[in-house]
Each structure stands twice: as structure tokens, then as C-alpha cells.
Design an enzyme around this catalytic site. Structure first.
Site, PDB file in Angstrom:
ATOM      1  N   LYS A  48      41.087  42.647  43.095  1.00 39.71           N
ATOM      2  CA  LYS A  48      41.769  41.317  42.190  1.00 39.71           C
ATOM      3  C   LYS A  48      40.639  40.167  42.244  1.00 39.71           C
ATOM      4  CE  LYS A  48      44.047  37.798  40.675  1.00 39.71           C
ATOM      5  NZ  LYS A  48      44.592  37.776  39.173  1.00 39.71           N
TER       6      LYS A  48
ATOM      7  N   CYS B  91      42.960  30.113  39.150  1.00 43.96           N
ATOM      8  CA  CYS B  91      42.712  31.271  39.647  1.00 43.96           C
ATOM      9  C   CYS B  91      41.156  31.234  39.644  1.00 43.96           C
ATOM     10  CB  CYS B  91      43.330  32.202  38.501  1.00 43.96           C
ATOM     11  SG  CYS B  91      44.826  32.183  38.136  1.00 43.96           S
TER      12      CYS B  91
END
Ligand code: SAJ
Length: 430
Positions: free
Chosen positions: A213, A267
Site C-alpha cells: 500500500k 494519502c
């Protein structure tokens, strides 16, 4: 040992799922799961719970309203956790800004909330983005406070991959990584996600899932930094970087991203730091962060040049969201630019038809441009294409386009000087 349910994945009995965190990821996930399961959404924010229980959504996202209407009978929202077969942690992991490390307080407290309700065979899914080894070193030890050890409950890290603005489509269609602490955990999680995911569900271990991720978002950040650096170099050389990138991307193995005013959102501007905090080897990652964070300064230099000699300048930003067509303004580069403009002692005005609850006042289009000396496009919302420049009561006709989004002729025909980041003719910082 309390054997509450059958744990053979192919015969798995999952009836109730509890999703902790009803934000941009948790809420869509909860509603997608509510198509098959009974889902309880938990959030510490009372306002979100009330909004949902009154039949409204706390934020906008394509298709979410329709899904909410469809599954309302299977979904309830509450501030207190309830026993369930599956617990999903989808809470934020902000950055501790001064140390550039992950602030795990919400992940910790979600795990603390689950522990008293955890019974044998329950599955805990961590979706929140975390530094490598967080599952093993932080989350599982908290869950073990339940009195169960980690071979009595199931655990996976299954990071989300959906892009805001197209969340539902991507949640359904993207491939997903499932990193379980054992095969049974991974298979059970795969069974749960298969209720709505059409993409492949790819199994690995928890640490690799955490790393994957972070690599994904870091690679995007580094690629954007490269595009931003290309934009600055191209400006020096009087080359249009946008055309150059288009041409370079015609190579079958090249995919350069787009320059812009900097990287925002919850993010990409944050996750790369979760890799640097755990390693002494990271070099390119922090350089990319610095390049992207410097873009508002680069824009400010341009404004200084344009407004040289103007007394008491007024500057208007169009689009303070972190990117086009969304209402989310977390970590938006607009905030940094606003601060920089204010520290010059200049007046700054803002227009963004999507954004709510922003820390500075957002005005209507016409209020925001009244008497302004320079408009700057930060988030290039599609709706800006409809603006008629002849109707804007500005003081000086300057517009800076940091996204190469404008139909330039339309603005030029109304007497505006159009400065496009990296276009090779108008954006020299000297
Ligand atoms: N940006 C550029 N140039 C580009 C692309 C983006 O300057 O070419 C800027 C945007 O304007 C924005 C920022 O980067 O300020 C981030 O936007 P984004 O669209 O690249 O990504 P996010 O933050 O909306 O979503 C990302 C996605 N990650 C990847 O594409 C690898 C999404 O799939 C993740 O689920 C999400 O982060 C997340 O939650 O981690």
C-alpha cells in the site's frame, strides 16, 4: 474455548459486520457490505451518526446516495461498538507533522474498542494505511487484551485502493491485497470481500500488504514530483511541459503524471512518510515530498513577478479542494499557498463551490473576484469551464493556471493575461 461459529471458510457464517470509522473509505465499504450483511457503522463523531440516521450522507461521492437508499434496512450508525462476526477498522492515520511519523492514535483506540467484544473466530480487518509491522507490533497485541491469542481470532490487513471521486466503482472493480496472519484469516477475508469485489483478491502476509500500500502511493508521489521538476526545467528552457509529457507518454513504457500546485489529500502527501519513518535507506521519497511541497512557493514567485509594483494586491484562489471535482480539502496545497500569500501581507480570497467547513472564508464567484489582481486555479473543477471571464469585476486581468485546464483563448479574448505552469512561455520564476 468459546466456539461461537463454524470457522471453515467455505461454510463460513458471517452475519454481522461492524465498521469502525465512517469516513471516505469506511462508509462506502460499510454500505457495499450491507448489500449482503447486517452492518453497523461506528464513528466517534456524533454529527456523522446523526446525519446518517436522518437519512443523509456526511459527504458527497458518486453513486453513494443511491446505494445508501438501497441498503438502509441493513445498515445502522452508532457511536458505540457492538459484538459482530467481522470488525473492520477504517479510521484515519494522520501524520504527526513535526516528526513525520504516523499518528496511530485512532487505529489504537479502534483496536481497544474491539478487544472487549472479540470472541473466538471473529475476523478483524485493518483497512487503514499504516507503517510496516503495525499490525504485528501494535494492533494484534491490543486485540490480545481480549484474553484471546492471535491464533484464536482471525486478522488481516486489507488496504483500500479506491480513488476519491470514483470510490464505489474502484472499490468494486479494483484488485485488492489481503495480508492475513494465517491462511484461514486470508480466506475468510476473501470470502467477505467477494460479496462486492469483482477484481482479484490477492493473498499475502500482513507486513507485505502494509508495504505494498505504501509503495503504491509513494510511487505516485515520486512520479508527480518528477513531473513537477520537469515543469520547472521546461520553463527554464522555454518548452511546453504539457505537450512534452504527452509525447513522452506515447512511449509504450513511459507514464509520466501531471505537474500541478503540489500534492494534497489524505494519502499521497502523507503515506510516503510512513516508509521513511521505518527505514534509514529512504532518500528519493523525502526529496519527492520536498519537491511537491515546494510547488506553492514556486507559484508564489510567479505571483510576485506579475504583481510587482501593485500596491495592496488582492489574489483569488479558484478551487481549494485537494483535486478537481471533490469536496475534500485535507492537506490541500491551497492552504500552504494561502499562508504564503498572507505572509506577504496580501489579501487572499477563495472560491470553491464544492468545499464546506474550510478554515478560511469561501465566497461566491463574484464576491471572490471583485477588485482582484490575480486569479489562481488550484483545483481545476470542471465547473470552472463555465465561467464567463467578461462578467468578472476584477482590478487586473491576470489568471494563473496551475493545471493547464483553461481554454486560454476564451480568457485572452477578454483581455486576461494567462500564465500556465510549465507551458514554456509564461511561467518563469525569475
Ligand atoms: N496530482 C498531481 N498530478 C497528477 C495526479 C495527481 O499533481 O498527475 C495531485 C492531485 O491534484 C492531488 C494529489 O496529487 O492533490 C493526490 O491525488 P490523486 O488523485 O493522485 O490520489 P488520491 O490521494 O485522491 O488517491 C490516492 C490513490 N492512490 C494511487 O493512485 C496510487 C488511491 O488509489 C488510493 O486509494 C488513495 O490515494 C488512498 O486512500 O490511499
Amino acid at each position: 474455548m468459546n466456539s461461537k461459529k463454524i470457522l471453515v471458510p467455505e461454510k463460513l457464517l458471517v452475519e454481522k459486520i461492524c465498521v469502525l470509522g465512517l469516513g471516505y473509505i469506511g462508509l462506502p465499504t460499510a454500505l457495499l457490505l450491507a448489500q449482503k450483511y447486517s452492518v453497523v457503522g461506528v464513528d466517534i463523531n456524533e454529527k456523522i451518526i446523526k446525519t446518517l440516521n436522518n437519512g443523509n450522507l456526511p459527504f458527497e461521492e458518486k453513486g453513494l446516495n443511491k446505494l445508501f437508499e438501497k441498503v438502509r434496512g441493513n445498515f445502522s450508525a452508532t457511536q458505540t461498538i457492538e459484538p459482530a462476526d467481522v470488525f473492520i477498522i477504517a479510521v484515519p492515520t494522520p501524520l504527526e507533522e513535526s516528526l513525520k511519523i504516523a499518528d496511530l492514535q485512532y487505529v489504537r483506540s479502534a483496536a481497544e474498542m474491539i478487544a472487549p467484544h472479540l470472541t473466538t473466530g471473529d475476523l478483524v480487518i485493518l483497512e487503514s494505511t499504516v507503517p510496516p509491522c503495525t499490525s504485528e507490533n501494535v494492533v494484534i497485541p491490543i486485540l490480545e487484551k481480549s484474553g484471546l491469542n492471535s491464533n484464536e481470532f482471525l486478522f488481516v490487513h486489507c488496504p483500500e485502493r479506491a480513488i476519491p471521486g470514483n470510490t464505489l466503482f474502484e472499490m468494486i472493480n479494483n484488485d485488492r491485497i489481503i495480508g492475513g496472519i494465517n491462511e484461514k484469516s486470508s480466506n475468510t477475508a476473501r470470502y467477505v470481500y467477494a460479496s462486492f469485489v469483482k477484481g482479484s483478491l490477492l493473498i499475502t502476509d500482513t507486513k507485505t500488504a502494509e508495504f505494498v500500500k505504501l509503495m503504491e502511493n509513494t510511487s505516485r508521489d515520486v512520479n508527480i514530483a518528477l513531473a513537477n521538476e520537469f515543469a520547472k526545467i521546461a520553463s527554464e528552457m522555454r518548452i511546453d511541459v504539457w505537450k512534452a509529457i504527452d509525447l513522452a507518454n506515447r512511449h509504450p513504457r513511459v507514464k509520466i503524471l501531471q505537474p500541478g500546485p503540489g500534492v494534497g489529500g489524505h494519502c499521497i502527501a502523507i503515506d510516503p512518510w510512513f516508509l521513511t519513518e521505518t527505514s534509514t535507506h529512504a532518500q528519493m521519497i523525502s526529496l519527492a515530498r520536498a519537491i511537491n511541497d515546494s510547488m506553492p512557493n514556486h507559484i508564489l514567485n510567479k505571483v510576485r513577478n506579475i504583481l510587482r509594483g501593485v500596491s495592496n494586491p488582492v489574489i483569488t484562489l479558484f478551487g481549494v479542494a485537494y483535486k478537481k471535482n471533490v469536496d475534500d480539502w485535507r492537506a490541500t496545497p491551497a492552504l500552504r499557498l494561502i499562508r504564503l500569500i498572507q505572509s506577504e501581507g496580501w489579501d487572499v480570497r477563495l472560491y470553491d463551490p464544492f468545499v464546506r467547513n474550510f478554515p478560511c472564508t469561501i465566497q461566491t464567484l463574484h464576491e471572490s473576484v471583485l477588485g482582484t489582481d490575480c486569479i489562481i486555479i488550484i483545483a481545476d473543477h470542471d465547473i470552472f469551464q463555465e465561467i464567463d471571464p467578461s462578467e468578472l469585476r476584477v482590478r487586473s486581468k491576470n489568471i494563473i493556471d496551475t493545471r493547464n485546464s483553461l481554454k486560454k483563448e476564451k480568457w485572452k479574448n477578454e483581455g486576461f493575461a494567462v500564465y500556465t505552469l510549465g507551458d514554456g512561455t509564461s511561467f518563469h520564476s525569475g
